[in-house]
Design an enzyme around this catalytic site. Structure first.
Site, PDB file in Angstrom:
ATOM      1  N   CYS A  54       6.051   0.321   7.902  1.00  0.00           N
ATOM      2  CA  CYS A  54       5.686   1.415   6.997  1.00  0.00           C
ATOM      3  C   CYS A  54       6.904   1.782   6.164  1.00  0.00           C
ATOM      4  O   CYS A  54       7.998   1.915   6.701  1.00  0.00           O
ATOM      5  CB  CYS A  54       5.214   2.620   7.808  1.00  0.00           C
ATOM      6  SG  CYS A  54       4.750   4.025   6.795  1.00  0.00           S
ATOM      7  N   LEU A  55       6.671   1.938   4.859  1.00  0.00           N
ATOM      8  CA  LEU A  55       7.778   2.291   3.965  1.00  0.00           C
ATOM      9  C   LEU A  55       8.395   3.640   4.335  1.00  0.00           C
ATOM     10  O   LEU A  55       9.535   3.910   3.998  1.00  0.00           O
ATOM     11  CB  LEU A  55       7.284   2.331   2.514  1.00  0.00           C
ATOM     12  CG  LEU A  55       6.804   0.984   1.944  1.00  0.00           C
ATOM     13  CD1 LEU A  55       6.073   1.190   0.629  1.00  0.00           C
ATOM     14  CD2 LEU A  55       7.969   0.031   1.763  1.00  0.00           C
ATOM     15  N   HIS A  94      -4.394   1.759   7.632  1.00  0.00           N
ATOM     16  CA  HIS A  94      -3.046   2.332   7.684  1.00  0.00           C
ATOM     17  C   HIS A  94      -2.909   3.455   6.646  1.00  0.00           C
ATOM     18  O   HIS A  94      -2.397   4.536   6.952  1.00  0.00           O
ATOM     19  CB  HIS A  94      -2.029   1.212   7.435  1.00  0.00           C
ATOM     20  CG  HIS A  94      -0.601   1.638   7.437  1.00  0.00           C
ATOM     21  ND1 HIS A  94       0.309   1.229   8.387  1.00  0.00           N
ATOM     22  CD2 HIS A  94       0.099   2.441   6.596  1.00  0.00           C
ATOM     23  CE1 HIS A  94       1.494   1.770   8.129  1.00  0.00           C
ATOM     24  NE2 HIS A  94       1.397   2.501   7.041  1.00  0.00           N
ATOM     25  N   GLU A  95      -3.393   3.201   5.417  1.00  0.00           N
ATOM     26  CA  GLU A  95      -3.229   4.196   4.345  1.00  0.00           C
ATOM     27  C   GLU A  95      -4.101   5.429   4.593  1.00  0.00           C
ATOM     28  O   GLU A  95      -3.680   6.559   4.344  1.00  0.00           O
ATOM     29  CB  GLU A  95      -3.553   3.589   2.973  1.00  0.00           C
ATOM     30  CG  GLU A  95      -2.697   2.398   2.554  1.00  0.00           C
ATOM     31  CD  GLU A  95      -1.201   2.573   2.739  1.00  0.00           C
ATOM     32  OE1 GLU A  95      -0.705   3.719   2.718  1.00  0.00           O
ATOM     33  OE2 GLU A  95      -0.520   1.562   2.928  1.00  0.00           O
ATOM     34  N   GLY A 100       0.836  -1.191   0.000  1.00  0.00           N
ATOM     35  CA  GLY A 100       0.000   0.000   0.000  1.00  0.00           C
ATOM     36  C   GLY A 100       0.868   1.236   0.000  1.00  0.00           C
ATOM     37  O   GLY A 100       2.040   1.189   0.417  1.00  0.00           O
ATOM     38  N   HIS A 104      -2.531   7.706   6.899  1.00  0.00           N
ATOM     39  CA  HIS A 104      -1.500   8.546   6.259  1.00  0.00           C
ATOM     40  C   HIS A 104      -2.108   9.854   5.737  1.00  0.00           C
ATOM     41  O   HIS A 104      -1.473  10.901   5.775  1.00  0.00           O
ATOM     42  CB  HIS A 104      -0.853   7.805   5.087  1.00  0.00           C
ATOM     43  CG  HIS A 104       0.339   6.972   5.465  1.00  0.00           C
ATOM     44  ND1 HIS A 104       1.442   7.483   6.103  1.00  0.00           N
ATOM     45  CD2 HIS A 104       0.605   5.657   5.267  1.00  0.00           C
ATOM     46  CE1 HIS A 104       2.332   6.510   6.286  1.00  0.00           C
ATOM     47  NE2 HIS A 104       1.848   5.396   5.797  1.00  0.00           N
ATOM     48  N   GLN A 148       3.167   9.875   1.193  1.00  0.00           N
ATOM     49  CA  GLN A 148       4.434   9.142   1.227  1.00  0.00           C
ATOM     50  C   GLN A 148       5.326   9.437   0.025  1.00  0.00           C
ATOM     51  O   GLN A 148       6.496   9.084   0.027  1.00  0.00           O
ATOM     52  CB  GLN A 148       4.176   7.627   1.302  1.00  0.00           C
ATOM     53  CG  GLN A 148       3.546   7.209   2.624  1.00  0.00           C
ATOM     54  CD  GLN A 148       3.394   5.708   2.680  1.00  0.00           C
ATOM     55  OE1 GLN A 148       2.421   5.164   2.172  1.00  0.00           O
ATOM     56  NE2 GLN A 148       4.349   5.029   3.275  1.00  0.00           N
TER      57      GLN A 148
END
Ligand code: NI
Length: 173
Positions: free
Chosen positions: A101-102, A143-144, A46, A147, A51
């Site tokens: 998380c990236l 999660h997204e 995702g 963000h 991000q």
């Protein structure tokens, strides 16, 4: 298509509340295509526009559609693109899971998420879309969408740790 740079902490883009998308123009289409490519290259399951440094309410996800497919080696994954996504219904049942998380490399956390969510939003062409997600897919959506509101998993985690080995791609969102 092109790869975008994934920003990491302490980039301020990660802490901002992103703006609603109003124009479904060519630059949005390019952004979405780039986000899918960037998510795959990372690799992750995702990615949210903040991000890649953009305060726009856009998320992309690539994952198994049904929880039972996670166990099947050859089950196909599906790509979801959602613009201005909103959780309209969330199950009272919560599930704990280890998330990464990236944008926060080298850290994992144990986070409680709703076991099922109903998410509504718009597709890449501005048409209404509604998704019912369960299990890990529900976790990814939560999660997204966090963000987009400037919330990182570390703020929700009961505990965080530095894994000794590289995190599996499926835990990076
Ligand atoms: Ni993330």
């Amino acid at each position: 298509m092109a790869l975008r740079n994934i920003v990491t902490l302490p980039d301020p883009a990660l802490k901002r509340k992103a703006h609603a998308v109003t124009k479904f123009d060519k630059s949005l289409q390019t952004l979405i295509d780039d986000m899918v490519e960037t998510m795959r290259a990372a690799p992750g399951v995702g990615l949210a526009a903040p991000q890649v440094g953009l305060s726009e309410r856009v998320i992309v996800i690539e994952y198994f559609e049904k929880p039972e497919d996670e166990e099947k080696e050859d089950a196909p994954k599906k790509v979801w693109t959602l613009v201005n996504p909103e959780i309209v219904k969330a199950s009272p049942e919560m599930l704990r899971g280890a998330e990464g998380c990236l944008s926060i490399p080298g850290l994992m956390g144990e986070v409680e998420r709703h076991a099922e969510v109903h998410v509504k939003g718009l597709n890449r062409h501005g048409k209404p879309a509604k998704i019912k997600a369960q299990g890990w897919l529900a976790r990814i959506f939560q999660h997204e969408i966090d963000h987009l509101n400037g919330i990182l998993f570390t703020e929700r985690a009961a505990r965080v740790w530095q894994p000794e080995q590289q995190v599996e791609a499926e835990q990076e969102v």
